[in-house]
Design an enzyme around this catalytic site. Structure first.
Site, PDB file in Angstrom:
ATOM      1  N   ARG A 231       0.795  -1.231   0.000  1.00 30.68           N
ATOM      2  CA  ARG A 231       0.000   0.000   0.000  1.00 30.68           C
ATOM      3  C   ARG A 231       0.825   1.277   0.000  1.00 30.68           C
ATOM      4  O   ARG A 231       0.479   2.226  -0.700  1.00 30.68           O
ATOM      5  CB  ARG A 231      -0.941  -0.003   1.218  1.00 30.68           C
ATOM      6  CG  ARG A 231      -1.898  -1.165   1.237  1.00 30.68           C
ATOM      7  CD  ARG A 231      -2.813  -1.139   2.432  1.00 30.68           C
ATOM      8  NE  ARG A 231      -3.884  -0.167   2.296  1.00 30.68           N
ATOM      9  CZ  ARG A 231      -4.924  -0.087   3.108  1.00 30.68           C
ATOM     10  NH1 ARG A 231      -5.038  -0.919   4.115  1.00 30.68           N
ATOM     11  NH2 ARG A 231      -5.846   0.813   2.919  1.00 30.68           N
TER      12      ARG A 231
ATOM     13  N   TYR B 103     -19.526  12.862 -10.658  1.00 33.87           N
ATOM     14  CA  TYR B 103     -19.572  14.068 -11.477  1.00 33.87           C
ATOM     15  C   TYR B 103     -18.355  14.210 -12.398  1.00 33.87           C
ATOM     16  O   TYR B 103     -18.451  14.844 -13.446  1.00 33.87           O
ATOM     17  CB  TYR B 103     -19.657  15.317 -10.590  1.00 33.87           C
ATOM     18  CG  TYR B 103     -20.876  15.364  -9.712  1.00 33.87           C
ATOM     19  CD1 TYR B 103     -22.155  15.327 -10.266  1.00 33.87           C
ATOM     20  CD2 TYR B 103     -20.760  15.455  -8.330  1.00 33.87           C
ATOM     21  CE1 TYR B 103     -23.286  15.375  -9.463  1.00 33.87           C
ATOM     22  CE2 TYR B 103     -21.877  15.498  -7.520  1.00 33.87           C
ATOM     23  CZ  TYR B 103     -23.145  15.448  -8.095  1.00 33.87           C
ATOM     24  OH  TYR B 103     -24.259  15.490  -7.308  1.00 33.87           O
TER      25      TYR B 103
ATOM     26  N   HIS C 201      -8.499  -4.042  -6.072  1.00 32.69           N
ATOM     27  CA  HIS C 201      -8.149  -3.293  -4.863  1.00 32.69           C
ATOM     28  C   HIS C 201      -9.361  -3.159  -3.945  1.00 32.69           C
ATOM     29  O   HIS C 201     -10.023  -2.105  -3.914  1.00 32.69           O
ATOM     30  CB  HIS C 201      -7.630  -1.903  -5.280  1.00 32.69           C
ATOM     31  CG  HIS C 201      -6.848  -1.210  -4.201  1.00 32.69           C
ATOM     32  ND1 HIS C 201      -5.537  -1.516  -3.919  1.00 32.69           N
ATOM     33  CD2 HIS C 201      -7.185  -0.200  -3.365  1.00 32.69           C
ATOM     34  CE1 HIS C 201      -5.101  -0.727  -2.961  1.00 32.69           C
ATOM     35  NE2 HIS C 201      -6.075   0.081  -2.595  1.00 32.69           N
TER      36      HIS C 201
END
Length: 806
Positions: free
Chosen positions: A37, A127, A83
């Site tokens: 990570r 958006y 993931h």
């Protein structure tokens, strides 16, 4: 009756050391966070989530030439396949790769609100839209050619790449930051071209030392620009992987009406939040820790950053800026900690390591050699497979009648395949290809095509074998591809490097050298009446709404430049822009008389920047005379001079910067235009009147002149403006080279107001309005042929246009 034994029976109890088990569990967790990570891989410069985002977008076809798709779609693909750590962390990583103020070479092309340098968050992923950027495709190039290893994803249903091919050194170019368990990484971004140059040096000279590498990569290159102070911390960072890099904001000074000074900040250090920075300055003023500031505002726009700090009368801008450097993040440090996952040897699992610049580049080059070797092997194998098939087809075509008879005599395809293999010693794949061959391949031309393809494949196989057998050829291929990538994606350095001590100030301000204010890019408006108005440069120059004193010229320049102003009588004035206050469009500006104590008696007709890239100054008169004088003629300490000789009854109409190889375009009000090479006008002294440039009839006068740099008219357009306010755009090649002194060709109007090459024109009209006509627009100036009448009405009657355009 069977009795089930308890799982806690003595036979099932295993004694463990709690300390040893806790230590092992913590180390396993730590390594999971570090490897899975937090830390980037030295080979492709990516963390796992970034790698998975790019690969998932590549799989989904979100290429640069394809339409944008909602970010929610990409995030969903990544979370579903690779993931499973939550959509917010995936979206944050995607947003960061799209922010041009965070990432030096953005890997995601975002469409929508992706946050700002003021700390504003990106809009929700439902958006925003995104696709891969062109340079991200270089990270993925060749991934479908067995260049890297793949491993099962978290649930075993998919395969994901362990590392990307990464055709450019992304770790150093884009940098990285992350916090793991017990360690962290903080890597600054660098200039792509400089890092590739360092890679090419290591390919050519593997023994090259840090000093040689630093000639190629002198310092980081931050996406927000700013200034880097040249300190020993840069070398320490490149040598040991740990060091501190000092960054400073870039500022210039302006003077507003009434002589009030101001500081204008145009670039701030990397990762500094602009809104927080302004709040800190306001707090210092409120607490009276910084005196002399009367106003603070943010005028940033899409044209760039612009933070204005208004000062009280008499305040020293450099001293105030030095104080702000001390107390705010206008000067800050980037603490380098170059930690990345790197294999200890080829094929070994990567482990966290602290690397120097050379170490990181060597790991990258080792990865690239592996990628190229695997790609070359893959292509060689594919070519050999195809050549093998073509060999079978050629054998069949050489024995065509026998093969047809054999196939017709068999009962089943399997029987025919077996007979072909036995009789002609073919492989099963060759025999299958023969059975699948279309009848059109039996034509003579088709056979020739097969033979030619077979020859080409054999040559390709030999070439690929040579690369695999010779490490020097592999390195030559790697160097060639890196050079091509630099040519395609390279761009200039943004962060300039300042000498140690510039901009630094200690507590005793009186003893410290104040910072040097940066030269500022400005647009200089020069009016016919002799006013100069430098305005902070914008992407598109604003209109000069003062028709009673129309423009003579609009010049892009720097406050370090010197302008040559020329009037209609041939007089000239050398003006250092450093002496002219930078103002706003609302102000009128500064007159030549204010600067020099003496002003022009005739209208100013042009302004020419006397920069190093200007070889000579070309002047043009209304009577069609042209004169070219080298730049050195206009240099010296004298600020007033003769720019050109003017004959009785004549007047200058234009003065332009001119270089060898340029072409000159002259136009007179009768509607004729001539074009000739600037070199046809031999260099003369300043006082000479010049030679014939264009034939001008009685009652006519040259009204416009412009220069075509390099003489290349490809993609260039000529603006033609008639006196009635109609205009058109014409391809430049329709105005052929006629030679100096000719009559010229028709423009389509007999009442010409202006004709030439310009990015834009500011046209004053009889109605005392100013109309801006831009060359790049299709309207109002419609593109049409040279001899066609000007069609598009852009304004009312024209009262005058700058002699050398705007």
């Amino acid at each position: 009756m069977t009795v089930q034994r308890s799982l806690l029976d003595a036979d099932n109890i295993v004694e463990v050391d709690i300390a040893e088990r806790m230590e092992r569990s913590f180390l396993d967790y730590s390594m999971s966070v570090i490897v899975g990570r937090a830390l980037p891989d030295v080979r492709d410069g990516l963390k796992p989530v970034q790698r998975r985002i790019l690969f998932a977008m590549w799989e989904a076809g979100l290429r640069p030439e394809r339409p944008y798709r909602k970010c929610a779609s990409a995030v969903g693909d990544v979370m579903k396949k690779y993931h499973p750590h939550g959509d917010s962390s995936i979206y944050e990583a995607l947003v960061r790769m799209a922010q041009d103020f965070t990432t030096r070479e953005p890997l995601v092309d975002g469409h929508g609100n992706f946050g700002s340098i003021d700390g504003d968050a990106a809009a929700a992923m439902r958006y925003t839209e995104a696709r891969l950027s062109p340079i991200a495709m270089e990270l993925l190039a060749g991934i479908d050619e067995d260049t890297v290893d793949f491993a099962p994803n978290y649930d075993g249903y998919e395969q994901e790449p362990v590392v990307l091919p990464a055709r450019f050194p992304n770790l150093i170019v884009n940098g990285a930051s992350g916090i793991a368990v017990g360690m962290a990484t903080s890597i600054p971004p660098h200039n792509l071209g400089e890092v590739i140059d360092a890679c090419l040096l290591l390919i050519r000279k593997p023994e090259a030392g840090l000093e040689q590498l630093m000639r190629k990569v002198p310092a980081p290159d931050f996406p927000t620009g700013a200034r880097i102070v040249d300190t020993p911390g840069i070398r320490d960072a490149y040598l040991t992987g740990r060091g501190s890099i000092t960054m400073e904001a870039v500022a210039a000074t302006e003077t507003r009406a009434g002589g009030l000074p101001r500081i204008v900040i145009t670039e701030i250090p990397y990762l500094v939040n602009k809104a927080t920075l302004l709040a800190k300055v306001a707090e210092l003023v409120k607490d009276k820790k910084v005196a002399g500031i009367r106003d603070l505002r943010d005028e940033s726009s899409r044209d760039g950053m612009r933070v204005v700090i208004e000062l009280k009368r008499g305040e020293d801008p450099a001293r105030t800026l030095a104080r702000l450097y001390q107390l705010t993040e206008l000067r800050t440090n980037f603490n380098v900690n170059l930690v990345a996952l790197a294999p200890s040897r080829a094929g070994a699992a990567p482990q966290p390591r602290t690397l120097g610049l050379k170490d990181a580049l060597e790991h990258y080059l080792s990865h690239q050699r592996s990628v190229l070797t695997r790609r070359t092997t893959y292509r060689r194998d594919k070519a050999a497979e195809r050549a093998h098939i073509l060999e079978g087809l050629l054998i069949a075509l050489d024995h065509l009648d026998e093969v047809i008879a054999l196939i017709r005599g068999c009962q089943t395809p399997d029987e025919a395949r077996g007979e072909l293999i036995a009789r002609y010693e073919l492989s099963e794949r060759q025999a299958t290809a023969i059975l699948d061959m279309q009848l059109r391949r039996l034509a003579a031309l088709e056979r020739a095509k097969i033979a030619e393809e077979h020859r080409d494949l054999l040559a390709l196989i030999a070439e690929l074998d040579a690369i695999l057998a010779d490490a020097s050829k592999l390195d030559a291929l790697l160097a060639e591809e890196l050079k091509a990538l630099k040519a395609k994606h390279g761009n200039p350095r943004r962060s300039r490097i300042a000498g140690q001590g510039q901009g630094q100030a200690d507590d005793a301000l009186a003893d410290a050298a104040p910072p040097a204010l940066e030269a500022q890019a400005v647009t200089v408006y020069v009016t016919r009446g002799g006013y100069l108005k430098p305005v902070a440069e914008r992407r598109t120059p604003a209109a000069h709404n003062a028709p009673r004193d129309p423009l003579a010229a609009v010049v892009r320049a720097s406050t370090e430049d010197t302008l040559l102003l020329v009037d209609a009588d041939g007089n000239g004035w050398r003006i250092a822009l450093a002496d002219v206050p930078v103002t706003t469009m609302r102000q009128r500006g500064t007159t030549i008389a204010q600067l020099l104590g003496d002003g022009p008696q005739a209208d100013i007709i042009a302004a020419v920047p006397l920069r190093d890239d200007v070889e000579s100054v070309l002047t043009v008169s209304a009577g069609g005379l042209v004169k070219r004088s080298v730049r050195a003629e206009f240099e010296g300490r004298t600020r007033s001079l003769v720019a050109a000789g003017v004959r009785d009854g004549d007047a200058l109409v234009a003065a332009l910067a001119c270089n060898s190889g340029d072409h000159v375009l002259l136009a007179h009000d009768g509607g004729l235009v001539t074009r000739f090479a600037a070199e046809e006008v031999r260099p003369m002294g300043r006082s000479a009147a010049g030679v014939a440039g264009m034939k001008v009839g009685k009652g006519q006068a040259v009204v416009a002149a412009s220069v075509l740099p390099g003489g290349s008219d490809e993609g260039q357009a000529v603006i033609t403006l008639a006196a009635d306010g109609s205009a058109k755009r014409t391809p430049f090649h329709e105005y052929p080279v006629k030679g100096r002194g000719g009559k010229g060709v028709q423009t389509g109007t007999d009442r010409l107001a202006w004709c030439g090459v310009a990015a834009s024109l500011q046209v004053p009209t009889a109605a005392q309005e100013v109309v801006v006509l831009r060359a790049a627009e299709t309207k109002p100036a419609r593109r049409t042929g040279r001899a066609t009448a000007t069609l598009a009405a852009v304004a009312g009657p024209v009262t005058g246009v700058p002699g050398n355009g705007s």
